[in-house]
Structures are given as structure tokens and as C-alpha cells.
Write an enzyme that holds these catalytic residues in place. Structure first.
Site, PDB file in Angstrom:
ATOM      1  N   SER A  25      -4.726  25.360  25.982  1.00  0.00           N
ATOM      2  CA  SER A  25      -6.167  25.108  26.039  1.00  0.00           C
ATOM      3  C   SER A  25      -6.516  23.890  26.875  1.00  0.00           C
ATOM      4  O   SER A  25      -7.680  23.561  27.022  1.00  0.00           O
ATOM      5  CB  SER A  25      -6.715  24.898  24.619  1.00  0.00           C
ATOM      6  OG  SER A  25      -6.093  23.784  24.012  1.00  0.00           O
ATOM      7  N   CYS A  26      -5.510  23.212  27.424  1.00  0.00           N
ATOM      8  CA  CYS A  26      -5.775  21.961  28.131  1.00  0.00           C
ATOM      9  C   CYS A  26      -4.902  21.843  29.362  1.00  0.00           C
ATOM     10  O   CYS A  26      -3.685  21.866  29.258  1.00  0.00           O
ATOM     11  CB  CYS A  26      -5.549  20.770  27.207  1.00  0.00           C
ATOM     12  SG  CYS A  26      -5.771  19.176  28.018  1.00  0.00           S
ATOM     13  N   GLY A  27      -5.525  21.698  30.518  1.00  0.00           N
ATOM     14  CA  GLY A  27      -4.768  21.589  31.752  1.00  0.00           C
ATOM     15  C   GLY A  27      -4.427  20.174  32.135  1.00  0.00           C
ATOM     16  O   GLY A  27      -3.670  19.949  33.086  1.00  0.00           O
TER      17      GLY A  27
END
Length: 269
Positions: A108-110
Site C-alpha cells: 500500500s506504500c511506494g
């Protein structure tokens, strides 16, 4: 490569309890090594791992050349955990390699692996686009390319748990579409695929199935894709950077309605 897995679940309602086999999208770790040294671990849906790596290396300013790189599978476990090694001559490594990620990058997080605030800064010249845009035509184009993307979201149709990114050229021709449990992974897979095909320069529209946050805008900017269209919302930082980068950013694109957050174009009724 397998992207779904079945689990026995219970469907509960106020009238019944039913056991059934549910199909879920797979989430599994991908460890990326560069020249045999661990770089990062990405939580992703298996499939298109090579494209994912190429897109990620491009976005992280580690390797932006069009030429192919040698990627070898070091380990491929039954639980879908995979270790890949990318061989890149040291003289061709970009400055992003010096800022190695030290943390897990979740689906969910780049930017979870960034170490300092300054590491999320994106540099480059503002995209230039002085064309005029007809609002009615824009809505029609958006609806057409959305239908094309939706028809190919096979993983989402099976599981309801994946994101999609699709990239089109100026003629609305689909260049690539990829699905993944992570929004930014789907974008990386698309950009990596375009790099491998050597057609990144043809990209004009990026359509994403979920919301748009900073990292999506950043990846589009680095790939010089001028228009981002999202089915859902956009974050405040995404809007700020889209305005700074000269990106046409559209959110809540559904049917005959949309919200335009940033436009370097001249809008006409």
C-alpha cells in the site's frame, strides 16, 4: 504465474451462514538484489516481476537506460516468495542507488523504504503542454479508455482485491495494462513494460483504478506521462506535485462526471 489462491471462508448474513471457497489475490514478498547486494523487499502480486523491477529501478533513478538488463531468479519459493538479482554495471548505476532502501516496501506504500524526508523529492523539468482541451471530448475519451481497461481487469473480476494501471497513447490505443495488489506496483509494472518494449515515449494517458497519492504522480512525471485519470480520490500532495510538474490530474472519473485538480491545458466548454 499463479496470482490467486482459494481459501475456505464463511459468508455471513442476518439470514444465513454459508461455507464457500473464496478466491483471493496473492500478496507475497519480492526481494530485489542489485549486483548480488540486497536493495529492497516489495510486497506484490506475483507475475510481471521483471517489468516491476524495471519500472521501480526507473522511478528510483537507479537505471533509466532503454537497454536490457540481466535479471536472474535466485530463489522462487512455494509460498510465492521470490528473490531476483539485477546485474547493472557500476558505472551505469544512477544516483538513486546511493540512497538504498533499508525497510520493507509494503503493497500500500511506494515510499515506505525512504530513510529521510529529502529522499521523496522528485526533480526534473516541468512537463510542457499548451494544447486546448474540450471538456465534452475529455469526458468521452475518459469513458472509452476506462471501458478498455475495465474489460481487461481479469484479476479484479476474480478476486475484487487488485488494482489496475493502464497506459494509452494519444490515439487511445492501449499500450499496456497491469494488475497488482499494490497501486504503485501496477504503475511500476506498466512503466517497466513500456521500457522493455521501448515505447515509453508514446505514453499519454495513465488510468488508475484507485486513488492517486504522491508516488503515483511522481512515477508518471518521471516517465513523462502528462495525463493521470483516477477512478477515485487524489491526495493533497498528489495535487500539489501535479501542479508543480505540469501534469493534468483528474479524479473521481465516473460516467459523465469528474473532478479536475490540476490542468496545464486551456479548458474549453
Amino acid at each position: 504465474m499463479k496470482q490467486t489462491q482459494s481459501y475456505q471462508s464463511i459468508k455471513l448474513s442476518d439470514k444465513s451462514i454459508e461455507k464457500f471457497d473464496d478466491t483471493l489475490v496473492i500478496e507475497a514478498p519480492l526481494q530485489i538484489n542489485i549486483n548480488k547486494e540486497p536493495y529492497t523487499v516489495v510486497m506484490r502480486t506475483p507475475g510481471n516481476d521483471i517489468e516491476l523491477v524495471r519500472g521501480l529501478l526507473y522511478a528510483e533513478d537507479i537505471y533509466k537506460k532503454q537497454g536490457d538488463v540481466k535479471v536472474e531468479i535466485i530463489k522462487n519459493e512455494k509460498d510465492f516468495s521470490t528473490v531476483l538479482n539485477v546485474n547493472i554495471p557500476e558505472e551505469k548505476l544512477g544516483k538513486g542507488y546511493l540512497n538504498k532502501r533499508t525497510l520493507l516496501s509494503v503493497s500500500s506504500c511506494g515510499i515506505c523504504g525512504k530513510k529521510e524526508l529529502k529522499d521523496i523529492k522528485t526533480e526534473g523539468n516541468t512537463l510542457k503542454n499548451s494544447s486546448k482541451t474540450n471538456i465534452k471530448e475529455l469526458i468521452e475519451v475518459t469513458n472509452r479508455i476506462y471501458l478498455k481497461m475495465n474489460s481487461k481487469q481479469l484479476l479484479f473480476k476474480t478476486t475484487g482485491g487488485s488494482h489496475a494501471c493502464a497506459v494509452f497513447n494519444k490515439n487511445e490505443e492501449l499500450l499496456t495494462i497491469k494488475e497488482d495488489i499494490g497501486r504503485h506496483n501496477a504503475v511500476d509494472k506498466c512503466i517497466g513494460d513500456l521500457i522493455i518494449q521501448n515505447i515509453l515515449k508514446n505514453a499519454n494517458y495513465m488510468l488508475v483504478s484507485g486513488r492517486v497519492s504522491y508516488e503515483i504522480v511522481s512515477k508518471a512525471f518521471l516517465a513523462k506521462i502528462p495525463i493521470i485519470i483516477a477512478v477515485s480520490a487524489c491526495s493533497s500532495l498528489a495535487v500539489d506535485f501535479a501542479k508543480e510538474f505540469g501534469i493534468f490530474l483528474i479524479g473521481f472519473s465516473r460516467g459523465n462526471k469528474m473532478t479536475i485538480y490540476s490542468t496545464p491545458h486551456d479548458l474549453q466548454k
